[in-house]
Design an enzyme around this catalytic site. Structure first.
Site, PDB file in Angstrom:
ATOM      1  N   GLU A 181      -7.528   0.239  14.600  1.00 51.84           N
ATOM      2  CA  GLU A 181      -8.037  -0.869  13.788  1.00 51.84           C
ATOM      3  C   GLU A 181      -7.023  -2.007  13.660  1.00 51.84           C
ATOM      4  O   GLU A 181      -5.870  -1.793  13.297  1.00 51.84           O
ATOM      5  CB  GLU A 181      -8.409  -0.365  12.399  1.00 51.84           C
ATOM      6  CG  GLU A 181      -8.900  -1.466  11.469  1.00 51.84           C
ATOM      7  CD  GLU A 181      -8.963  -1.036  10.014  1.00 51.84           C
ATOM      8  OE1 GLU A 181      -8.928  -1.910   9.143  1.00 51.84           O
ATOM      9  OE2 GLU A 181      -9.021   0.192   9.755  1.00 51.84           O
ATOM     10  N   ARG A 207       0.407  -4.796  12.678  1.00 55.52           N
ATOM     11  CA  ARG A 207      -0.448  -4.154  13.694  1.00 55.52           C
ATOM     12  C   ARG A 207      -0.745  -5.110  14.851  1.00 55.52           C
ATOM     13  O   ARG A 207      -0.873  -4.693  16.004  1.00 55.52           O
ATOM     14  CB  ARG A 207      -1.750  -3.661  13.062  1.00 55.52           C
ATOM     15  CG  ARG A 207      -1.539  -2.484  12.132  1.00 55.52           C
ATOM     16  CD  ARG A 207      -2.845  -1.824  11.743  1.00 55.52           C
ATOM     17  NE  ARG A 207      -2.590  -0.641  10.926  1.00 55.52           N
ATOM     18  CZ  ARG A 207      -3.489   0.298  10.679  1.00 55.52           C
ATOM     19  NH1 ARG A 207      -4.715   0.197  11.167  1.00 55.52           N
ATOM     20  NH2 ARG A 207      -3.184   1.346   9.925  1.00 55.52           N
ATOM     21  N   ARG A 229       1.924   1.626  10.450  1.00 59.33           N
ATOM     22  CA  ARG A 229       1.453   1.977   9.108  1.00 59.33           C
ATOM     23  C   ARG A 229       2.641   1.861   8.153  1.00 59.33           C
ATOM     24  O   ARG A 229       3.538   2.696   8.158  1.00 59.33           O
ATOM     25  CB  ARG A 229       0.886   3.400   9.084  1.00 59.33           C
ATOM     26  CG  ARG A 229       0.161   3.761   7.783  1.00 59.33           C
ATOM     27  CD  ARG A 229      -0.285   5.215   7.798  1.00 59.33           C
ATOM     28  NE  ARG A 229      -1.225   5.500   8.858  1.00 59.33           N
ATOM     29  CZ  ARG A 229      -2.546   5.311   8.776  1.00 59.33           C
ATOM     30  NH1 ARG A 229      -3.071   4.850   7.665  1.00 59.33           N
ATOM     31  NH2 ARG A 229      -3.325   5.597   9.809  1.00 59.33           N
ATOM     32  N   ARG A 237       0.837  -1.199   0.000  1.00 60.23           N
ATOM     33  CA  ARG A 237       0.000   0.000   0.000  1.00 60.23           C
ATOM     34  C   ARG A 237       0.873   1.251   0.000  1.00 60.23           C
ATOM     35  O   ARG A 237       1.816   1.347   0.779  1.00 60.23           O
ATOM     36  CB  ARG A 237      -0.930   0.001   1.224  1.00 60.23           C
ATOM     37  CG  ARG A 237      -1.864  -1.198   1.234  1.00 60.23           C
ATOM     38  CD  ARG A 237      -2.834  -1.190   2.379  1.00 60.23           C
ATOM     39  NE  ARG A 237      -3.638  -2.405   2.378  1.00 60.23           N
ATOM     40  CZ  ARG A 237      -4.594  -2.691   3.253  1.00 60.23           C
ATOM     41  NH1 ARG A 237      -4.878  -1.821   4.217  1.00 60.23           N
ATOM     42  NH2 ARG A 237      -5.258  -3.821   3.174  1.00 60.23           N
ATOM     43  N   SER A 266     -11.021  -5.851  10.004  1.00 62.84           N
ATOM     44  CA  SER A 266     -12.288  -5.322   9.500  1.00 62.84           C
ATOM     45  C   SER A 266     -12.953  -6.405   8.675  1.00 62.84           C
ATOM     46  O   SER A 266     -12.285  -7.288   8.120  1.00 62.84           O
ATOM     47  CB  SER A 266     -12.069  -4.062   8.654  1.00 62.84           C
ATOM     48  OG  SER A 266     -11.380  -4.373   7.468  1.00 62.84           O
TER      49      SER A 266
END
Length: 425
Positions: free
Chosen positions: A348, A388, A276, A261, A351
């Protein structure tokens, strides 16, 4: 993409969905207009072709002046058919282009608003009181360096910012997480999958990642291939252009892949450590179900995520994501956010999204139920995004001396190790 018949029958519902997403409502009327032109030009083309065929039967039987007139009409019809064909193709192309820009219909129970307008559905676990325990918590990077587990300096030297090495017990911790996550998914009936990291444009577009999410995608121009940001993409495209018999549903896959990403627009956010990053590994759940079962499957995926985070002994909450924060393909999304002690807030970790028929229509995946063939529903759910999850484990299970307690579920995959010990102080 959505069903064009639904758009024609209930355009106000589509307008309301666009408005809730914070997207262009005028797109709905442009699409309705293009669809009308597509259908009317198609009717005109069919009428002209029918006349052309009828004329073809009359000309051989005609003679004299009548035949001259018929031949003249045939020439005109030939030009008219060509023009009508071009008009139909242009209207169809415009309809498809506009349709691909339209997000999925937002579920009516989704809270309306932006990123901060989510609704908290439930909370789990107990947040530790480090002050009462007599020490200030260290952040994951400091702990990772003490354990010899994380090296961001050499990651930046080799690849640039937001890259990292997992070393020693850091690498072993990732492998333990992946194996434990795959074990849970397999026990739940998912088929384990190792998926391609590079996909063709139709796979990326079909899952909805070349619209609002395009800025976060890496593209290899020379090969016209995309690096996936999630194994959702190859798992969704796995049955592209197929018809699946209803008795095979549900189909459930657990994909493990690297994810890439750009993190566009995240300048200055989460720059410390590995929260991140541009590249990470992830275990992703993916389901193909009958559309009538999609909401129930969404709840099942959420339960599997909650089971996973509970097994890691992490405090977390579940939120119902607000409408303007949904991805283009999601009708509804639930996030599980773990407590990060040094940030003093929930972040987060997983999800799960119900994409209803949106992706299957774009990818031409259908289900055959008796004589009926129709689009099916697709759903996805993160089980373990590795970096994460490591952040949450290190910070929540740290001890005063810089060691980290290993959750019981991971111990069999770490040779029975109960504690990760510092290698330097």
């Amino acid at each position: 993409m959505i069903d064009l018949r639904l758009l024609r029958e209930d355009p106000d519902r589509v307008r309301a969905s666009q408005r809730a997403r914070g997207e262009d409502v005028a797109l709905v009327d442009s699409l309705l207009s293009a669809d009308e032109r597509r259908r009317s030009s198609g009717v005109r083309f069919d009428e002209l072709r029918a006349e052309q065929k009828q004329l073809g039967k009359l000309i051989p039987k005609a003679a004299g002046e009548e035949k001259v007139e018929l031949l003249k009409r045939a020439e005109q019809l030939k030009a008219d058919v060509k023009a009508a064909d071009a008009e139909r193709d242009a209207a169809d192309a415009e309809t498809q282009e506009l349709l691909l820009r339209l997000g999925n219909l937002v579920h009516p129970d989704v809270p309306v608003g932006g990123e901060e307008d989510f609704v908290t559905l439930e909370t789990h676990g107990t947040i530790r009181d480090f002050a009462a325990e007599g020490f200030a918590p260290k952040d994951h990077l400091e702990l990772g360096q003490l354990l010899g587990a994380i090296d961001v300096e050499r990651g930046a030297k080799v690849s640039g910012s937001r890259f990292y090495f997992l070393t020693g017990v850091g690498a072993l911790l990732e492998l333990a997480l992946v194996n434990a996550a795959i074990a849970q998914a397999t026990a739940a009936g998912f088929t384990p999958m190792l998926t391609p990291a590079l996909v063709r444009p139709q796979s990326m577009a079909g899952t909805g990642f070349l619209g609002q999410a395009a800025q976060d995608v890496y593209h290899l121009d020379k090969d016209d291939l995309y690096l996936v940001g999630t194994s959702e993409v190859p798992l969704a495209a796995y049955h592209m252009d197929e018809i699946i018999d209803a008795d095979r549903l549900p189909l459930r896959y657990a994909g493990f892949s690297p994810c890439f990403r750009r993190e566009a627009g995240s300048h200055g956010k989460d720059t410390r450590g590995i929260f991140r990053v541009h590249q990470f590994d992830k275990v992703e759940m993916f389901s193909y179900v009958d559309p009538a079962d999609s909401q129930a499957e969404h709840q099942r995926l959420l339960e599997w995520e909650k089971q996973w985070l509970t097994s890691l002994e992490l405090p977390f909450r579940v939120i119902d994501v607000a409408s303007a924060d949904l991805g283009a393909s999601a009708a509804r999304k639930f996030d599980c956010e773990a407590w990060i002690p040094t940030q003093g807030k929930y972040r987060e970790l997983t999800s799960t999204s119900d994409c209803t028929e949106f992706q299957s229509r774009r990818l031409s995946i259908r289900v055959r139920d008796g004589k009926q063939v129709k689009p099916l529903a697709t759903l996805n759910g993160t089980l373990c995004a590795v970096p994460r999850t490591i952040v949450a484990i290190l910070e929540n299970h740290q001890q005063a001396d810089g060691s980290v307690r290993v959750p019981e579920v991971l111990r069999p995959y770490l040779g029975g190790r109960e504690v990760l010990e510092p290698v330097s102080r």
